[in-house]
Write a protein that holds these residues in place. Structure first.
Motif, short mmCIF file in Angstrom:
data_model
loop_
_atom_site.label_atom_id
_atom_site.label_comp_id
_atom_site.label_asym_id
_atom_site.label_seq_id
_atom_site.Cartn_x
_atom_site.Cartn_y
_atom_site.Cartn_z
N LEU A 318 3.51 -1.66 -6.45
CA LEU A 318 4.09 -0.35 -6.17
C LEU A 318 3.14 0.78 -6.56
CD1 LEU A 318 7.78 -0.96 -7.33
CD2 LEU A 318 7.00 -0.49 -4.99
N PHE A 319 2.47 0.61 -7.69
CA PHE A 319 1.50 1.62 -8.14
C PHE A 319 0.37 1.76 -7.12
CE2 PHE A 319 -2.44 2.69 -10.44
CZ PHE A 319 -2.07 3.93 -10.95
N ARG A 320 -0.13 0.63 -6.63
CA ARG A 320 -1.21 0.68 -5.63
C ARG A 320 -0.72 1.34 -4.34
NH1 ARG A 320 -5.08 -4.67 -5.74
NH2 ARG A 320 -5.62 -4.59 -7.95
N ILE A 321 0.51 1.05 -3.94
CA ILE A 321 1.05 1.65 -2.72
C ILE A 321 1.12 3.17 -2.86
CG2 ILE A 321 3.14 1.91 -1.32
CD1 ILE A 321 3.65 -1.09 -1.75
N VAL A 322 1.61 3.65 -4.00
CA VAL A 322 1.74 5.09 -4.22
C VAL A 322 0.37 5.76 -4.21
CG1 VAL A 322 2.40 6.85 -5.90
CG2 VAL A 322 3.92 4.92 -5.47
N ALA A 325 -1.06 5.72 -0.71
CA ALA A 325 -0.32 6.63 0.16
C ALA A 325 -0.73 8.08 -0.07
CB ALA A 325 1.18 6.47 -0.07
N LEU A 326 -0.95 8.44 -1.34
CA LEU A 326 -1.39 9.80 -1.65
C LEU A 326 -2.78 10.07 -1.09
CD1 LEU A 326 -0.12 10.11 -5.35
CD2 LEU A 326 0.79 11.30 -3.34
N LEU A 327 -3.66 9.07 -1.21
CA LEU A 327 -5.02 9.21 -0.67
C LEU A 327 -5.01 9.27 0.85
CD1 LEU A 327 -6.94 6.71 -2.99
CD2 LEU A 327 -7.07 9.20 -3.05
N ILE A 329 -2.72 10.71 2.78
CA ILE A 329 -2.05 11.88 3.35
C ILE A 329 -3.01 12.87 4.02
CG2 ILE A 329 -0.75 13.98 2.74
CD1 ILE A 329 0.83 12.26 0.75
N PRO A 330 -4.14 13.28 3.38
CA PRO A 330 -5.00 14.27 4.05
C PRO A 330 -5.51 13.81 5.42
CG PRO A 330 -5.60 14.05 1.74
CD PRO A 330 -4.63 12.96 2.03
N GLY A 331 -6.02 12.58 5.48
CA GLY A 331 -6.52 12.07 6.75
C GLY A 331 -5.42 11.91 7.77
N ALA A 332 -4.23 11.49 7.32
CA ALA A 332 -3.11 11.31 8.23
C ALA A 332 -2.67 12.64 8.83
CB ALA A 332 -1.94 10.64 7.50
N VAL A 333 -2.62 13.69 8.01
CA VAL A 333 -2.22 15.02 8.49
C VAL A 333 -3.24 15.56 9.50
CG1 VAL A 333 -1.88 17.42 7.82
CG2 VAL A 333 -0.87 15.57 6.44
N LEU A 334 -4.53 15.42 9.16
CA LEU A 334 -5.58 15.96 10.02
C LEU A 334 -5.69 15.22 11.35
CD1 LEU A 334 -8.40 16.56 7.37
CD2 LEU A 334 -7.16 18.32 8.64
N LYS A 403 -10.34 7.69 9.60
CA LYS A 403 -10.67 6.26 9.51
C LYS A 403 -10.24 5.69 8.17
CE LYS A 403 -14.50 3.29 10.93
NZ LYS A 403 -15.89 3.25 11.38
N LEU A 404 -10.50 6.44 7.09
CA LEU A 404 -10.07 6.02 5.76
C LEU A 404 -8.55 5.92 5.69
CD1 LEU A 404 -10.57 5.42 2.75
CD2 LEU A 404 -10.55 7.89 2.35
N SER A 405 -7.88 6.89 6.28
CA SER A 405 -6.42 6.90 6.27
C SER A 405 -5.86 5.65 6.95
CB SER A 405 -5.91 8.16 6.98
OG SER A 405 -4.51 8.17 7.04
N PHE A 406 -6.44 5.28 8.07
CA PHE A 406 -5.95 4.09 8.77
C PHE A 406 -6.22 2.84 7.95
CE2 PHE A 406 -5.80 0.67 11.81
CZ PHE A 406 -4.72 1.01 12.59
#
Length: 447
Positions: A318-322, A325-327, A329-334, A403-406
């Motif tokens: 769960l810690f790794r997922i959180v 997921a935070l890392l 967010i920026p690439g996913a939004v852009l 790419k990192l986000s994916f």
């Protein structure tokens, strides 16, 4: 107007972009046997055909860069708008007519074959998918005769002592439906067509069949070749269940060694099915039992060729997922808008066959992503104090963040699968242990 086998400055420039973007589509591209590639023609490059346009681009990306590479493609593409037909010629693609195009159209292949021979005689390379069609199943389908007609026709026009080479190429994709898979390009020893000319002079049909058999055997040895038919899912799924354990036993778990393990498991399974009928029936029953229990437990399918049990505790996962997921967010939004548009293209275009999806995603990506990045950054430059030079930094950062986000998204999916396995093990310990036992029995029988 330059001949189709001649490079132009515009073609070489676009080829740089296409081959670079092709490699970016994949997580990894592994090339084995590059030394077997001739530095100049006449050479026929003959890959197996699993993944539509991506197979052709894989061949295009191979060295040497300046070797002109021509392709044969289904003739109905040349019925599209004139601008598309013009682009196909620019991309060095020629039409190949098939029986489904009508028997009356097959004679038109003569012009294509003549053009292919001229290209080879001018030391170009010709890429032909010898299976003649695409298939998602990992096996070598029957080879068509066109490649051999062109090979022998060209060889008859070659100067003494010179030979047309046919280079077999095995393709293996970790996934042909999703972005960022691993691609293995496995290149075999070149086949000298001149070696078959004495037989061809005596019996052309026999010479074609012998050359066809040689090429087919080479392609089978360079790829994962599973028997087709109603038992194909059994071969395919057991191969995935067993391959990682075999690779771990040899203490080699790289994508290449997993590929070799798949080949070895596939060969063992085929030998068992042919020579040990009782063991094969036992394996089939175990497979059905495994699938039934896995379905009842909703066991994640993507776990099959990964380590069997998660090594982490629930809170660690769960810690790794959180964190990821935070890392993400920026690439996913852009990149949300262009990525959403790209994955919508098959639906918008009415494409239902998912075997074309990765080719469509790639084709849409090389157009949509640059346009979107330039548009966004241009608007930012226009309405902020940032200078136009900032585009040189901002555009690559936007792309790399996507790419990192994916990649992080894929990791999260695997972590969620691990969580699901932990829950299944906790809620259904007996069934879970039974599933483990069946799997270990399958591995032992294959091993």
């Amino acid at each position: 107007m330059p001949s189709i086998w001649e490079n132009t400055a515009a073609y070489l420039l676009s080829k740089h972009y296409v081959t670079w973007s092709f490699r970016q589509y994949f997580n990894r591209v592994i090339i084995k046997g590059e030394k077997h590639l001739p530095k100049k023609g006449p050479v026929i490059l003959a890959p197996n055909h699993l993944n539509a346009l991506m197979d052709a681009l894989a061949v295009l990306s191979l060295p040497p860069f300046r070797l002109p590479k021509l392709f044969l493609a289904r003739a109905d593409l040349f019925k599209l708008a004139p601008v598309i037909v013009k682009f196909l010629r620019f991309a060095k693609i020629m039409p190949a007519f098939r029986i489904r195009d009508g028997y009356d159209q097959l004679d038109r292949n003569k012009d294509t074959f003549d053009g292919a021979e001229q290209a080879l005689l001018n030391k170009a390379a010709l890429c032909i998918m010898p299976e003649g069609n695409q298939g998602e199943e990992r096996n070598i389908r029957p080879l068509v005769k066109g490649i051999f007609r062109i090979a022998f026709g060209t060889q008859q026009k070659m100067p003494p002592g010179k030979s047309v080479k046919i280079v077999p190429i095995g393709m293996e994709y970790s996934n042909i439906f999703e972005y960022q898979p691993t691609l293995i390009i496995n290149i075999g020893h070149a086949i000298d067509v001149a070696d078959y000319m004495p037989l061809h002079a005596e019996n052309p049909v026999k010479a074609i069949n012998e050359l066809k058999s040689t090429l087919r055997n080479a392609l089978e040895s360079l790829s994962v070749h599973l028997p087709t038919g109603e038992n194909y899912p059994i071969f395919d799924n057991i191969t995935e269940l067993v391959c990682r354990d075999l690779s771990k036993k040899k203490k080699k778990e790289t994508p290449w060694h997993l590929f070799k393990a798949r080949q070895e498991v596939a060969e063992r399974l085929q030998a068992i099915s042919v020579n040990q009928s009782e063991k094969w029936e036992a394996l089939k029953q175990l497979y059905f039992d495994y699938q039934q229990l896995a379905d009842e437990l909703s066991f994640p399918k993507r776990i099959a060729s990964r380590p069997w049990q998660p090594n982490l505790k629930t809170w660690q996962i769960l810690f790794r997922i959180v964190v990821q997921a935070l890392l993400m967010i920026p690439g996913a939004v852009l990149n949300y808008i262009p990525y959403k548009l790209i994955v919508s293209v098959p639906r918008i275009a009415g494409i239902e066959y998912n075997g074309f999806f990765s080719s469509v995603y790639y084709g849409a990506g090389i157009v949509v992503l640059p346009f979107y990045y330039i548009l966004v950054v241009a608007l930012v430059v226009a309405f902020t104090p940032l200078s136009a030079l900032s585009m040189l930094v901002t555009i690559p950062l936007m792309y790399l963040s996507g790419k990192l986000s994916f990649r992080l998204f894929q990791n999260i999916r695997y972590l969620l699968s691990d969580l699901k396995v932990i829950k299944i093990r906790k809620d259904n310990p007996h069934q879970f242990d039974t599933l483990v036992t069946i799997r270990q029995t399958i591995i032992k029988l294959v091993d």
